[in-house]
Structure formats: structure tokens, C-alpha cells
Design an enzyme around this catalytic site. Structure first.
Site, short mmCIF file in Angstrom:
data_model
loop_
_atom_site.label_atom_id
_atom_site.label_comp_id
_atom_site.label_asym_id
_atom_site.label_seq_id
_atom_site.Cartn_x
_atom_site.Cartn_y
_atom_site.Cartn_z
N ASP A 1 0.88 -1.15 0.00
CA ASP A 1 0.00 0.00 0.00
C ASP A 1 0.94 1.22 0.00
O ASP A 1 2.13 1.09 0.31
CB ASP A 1 -0.86 -0.03 1.27
CG ASP A 1 -1.68 1.23 1.43
OD1 ASP A 1 -2.29 1.68 0.46
OD2 ASP A 1 -1.69 1.77 2.56
N ASP B 1 -0.16 5.07 0.88
CA ASP B 1 -0.46 6.07 1.91
C ASP B 1 -0.35 5.44 3.31
O ASP B 1 -1.11 4.53 3.64
CB ASP B 1 -1.90 6.59 1.73
CG ASP B 1 -2.07 7.40 0.44
OD1 ASP B 1 -1.14 8.14 0.08
OD2 ASP B 1 -3.13 7.29 -0.18
N ARG C 1 -12.09 7.92 -2.74
CA ARG C 1 -12.39 9.34 -2.51
C ARG C 1 -13.88 9.59 -2.28
O ARG C 1 -14.27 10.23 -1.31
CB ARG C 1 -11.89 10.16 -3.71
CG ARG C 1 -11.78 11.64 -3.43
CD ARG C 1 -11.29 12.38 -4.67
NE ARG C 1 -10.04 11.83 -5.18
CZ ARG C 1 -9.57 12.04 -6.41
NH1 ARG C 1 -10.24 12.80 -7.25
NH2 ARG C 1 -8.44 11.49 -6.81
N SER D 1 -5.36 5.11 -4.44
CA SER D 1 -5.28 6.56 -4.68
C SER D 1 -4.89 6.87 -6.12
O SER D 1 -3.90 6.35 -6.63
CB SER D 1 -4.25 7.18 -3.74
OG SER D 1 -4.00 8.52 -4.16
C1 BG6 Z 1 -6.06 5.59 -0.19
C2 BG6 Z 1 -6.16 6.41 1.06
O1 BG6 Z 1 -4.76 5.17 -0.37
O2 BG6 Z 1 -6.47 6.36 -1.32
C3 BG6 Z 1 -7.55 7.00 1.21
O3 BG6 Z 1 -5.86 5.58 2.17
C4 BG6 Z 1 -7.92 7.77 -0.04
O4 BG6 Z 1 -7.57 7.83 2.35
C5 BG6 Z 1 -7.80 6.87 -1.26
O5 BG6 Z 1 -9.25 8.28 0.05
C6 BG6 Z 1 -8.15 7.58 -2.56
O6 BG6 Z 1 -7.18 8.54 -2.82
P1 BG6 Z 1 -7.27 9.69 -3.91
O7 BG6 Z 1 -5.90 10.32 -3.85
O8 BG6 Z 1 -7.55 9.04 -5.23
O9 BG6 Z 1 -8.37 10.62 -3.49
MG MG Z 2 -2.75 3.17 3.65
#
Ligand code: BG6
Ligand code: MG
Length: 223
Positions: free
Chosen positions: A12, A14, A52, A121
Site C-alpha cells: 500500500d 499512503d 475518494r 489513490s
Molecule cells: C487511499 C487512502 O490510499 O487512497 C484514502 O488511504 C484515499 O484515504 C484513497 O481516500 C483515494 O485517494 P485519492 O488520492 O484518489 O483521493
Molecule cells: Mg494506507
């Protein structure tokens, strides 16, 4: 007992490779404050690994505000959070790689073990670029092309299938409860590097600076 060979480690991003989870929190906090919805770090734990739009729904739910906005207005709220988030992550540099991650990546490379990124993300490629670690990753799963975010296993399965390995040959590394669940639903062993009370389901619970190939092989009886 026949030991499985470790063929790939799927990370992962974040909260595992770098502490970008704090920027997600700050960006959501600004929006929640503006909407006058209660939001704190404890509630933020629920958002980790969640997409998101699902994160936005969870925040609105906390303020009983889910029905207050049209789908178009929700898109706009999420867009604004993301614009704010994108500004914040511009400050990320290689110095922000969490302790132990770089030596672990090097160790995996030297052992010819594939390295994949399974972040939901859409900003993940930008952060990897900011951290200057693109060359370590054999595969970065595309968050936009998996149907379901965590706790569904989709993003981990995408990484596994890229290489054509069996789940028993893959190990996932996560900092969130939803992520550990996603790894398990993908049939893989899970290393947890997050806050211990969120990591009760992890098969191995350590901190990033304790990550090592020998430790993973030993813990999961792999070779
Ligand atoms: C994940 C995070 O990695 O990505 C979440 O833990 C986040 O908190 C998700 O909402 C989506 O990310 P992004 O950058 O596409 O809004
Ligand atoms: Mg994470």
C-alpha cells in the site's frame, strides 16, 4: 510442510511508504470544517484505504448530511478536497520515505522478488514520483481501473495477476484495517505497519523500520 516461495511483495502507499495519510486527513478536515461537520483523527481511521467518493460519504454521514447534496455537488466537494490534497503533496520529497522502506525495497530487488504497489489513490503515481522510487516498482496497479476500493481485494488481485503468481506466493503490506481485510480476501498474508489497535487482523504486526526479507520469510514460513 512444503514451503511457498515468496515471489512478490505488494505495498500500500499512503501510510506505508510515506505518511501521505496525514495530508488526506488535513484536506478532508478543511472540507469538513467548512461544511461544519465533526471530523477528527479517530474518525479519519475509517477513511484509510477507502476511495475518494466513499470517504466523502462517510464524512457526510458523520454530519447527517448525506442527503443535503446532489451527486453533482458531491463531485464538486470531492474535487475541491483533491485540489487541496494535490497542493499539500507537492511538498513530499525523498526524505519523506518512512524509515526502513528503502532498505527493504533494495533487499527485495536484490533477491529478485517482484515489487508492486496496490494503492487505491489516483494520486499514487505522483507521490511515487515525488519520492523518486519509481524504479523499484515492477508494477503500479491503476486505481482508476479496479472496480472496488479496499476492503475489496481487487487492487491486490490486479497486482498478483500482472505477474501470474498464486496468492500464496504474495505478501501484502498495509497500514489500515480495510487494507488488511483486502489482502486477506485476496488470499494473501498480511503485514500490518499501522496503529496496533487497527491491526488486530494482521498476520505480522511490525513497524516499517522492522521490515526485512528474512523476517517476512520466517513469519510466513516461506523461502
Ligand atoms: C487511499 C487512502 O490510499 O487512497 C484514502 O488511504 C484515499 O484515504 C484513497 O481516500 C483515494 O485517494 P485519492 O488520492 O484518489 O483521493
Ligand atoms: Mg494506507
Amino acid at each position: 510442510m512444503e514451503k511457498n516461495k515468496l515471489k512478490t511483495v505488494i505495498f500500500d502507499l499512503d501510510g506505508v511508504v510515506t505518511d501521505s495519510a496525514k495530508y488526506h486527513y488535513l484536506a478532508w478536515k478543511e472540507l469538513a470544517d467548512e461544511l461544519k461537520i465533526p471530523f477528527d483523527e479517530e474518525y479519519n481511521e475509517k477513511l484509510k484505504g477507502v476511495s475518494r467518493m466513499e470517504s466523502l460519504e462517510l464524512i457526510l454521514e458523520n454530519g447527517q448530511a448525506c442527503d443535503k447534496y446532489t451527486p453533482e455537488e458531491k463531485e464538486e466537494l470531492a474535487f475541491r478536497k483533491n485540489e487541496n490534497y494535490k497542493e499539500l503533496i507537492k511538498q513530499i520529497t525523498p526524505e519523506d520515505i518512512l524509515p526502513g522502506i528503502l532498505p527493504f525495497l533494495k533487499e527485495l530487488k536484490e533477491a529478485d522478488i517482484r515489487i508492486a504497489l496496490a494503492s487505491v489513490s489516483k494520486n499514487a503515481p505522483f507521490i511515487v514520483h515525488q519520492l523518486e522510487i519509481e524504479d523499484y516498482f515492477d508494477y503500479i496497479a491503476d486505481a482508476a481501473s479496479v472496480p472496488n476500493a479496499k476492503p475489496f481485494p481487487d487492487i491486490f488481485l490486479a497486482a498478483r495477476d500482472e505477474f501470474g503468481f498464486d496468492s500464496s506466493e504474495c505478501v501484502g503490506v498495509e497500514d489500515a484495517k480495510t487494507g488488511i481485510e483486502a489482502i486477506h480476501r485476496a488470499g494473501m498474508k498480511a503485514v500490518g505497519v499501522g496503529t496496533p489497535d487497527q491491526m488486530t487482523e494482521a498476520d505480522l504486526l511490525i513497524t516499517t523500520d522492522q521490515l526485512s526479507l528474512s523476517g517476512v520469510l520466517e513469519a510466513f514460513q516461506m523461502r
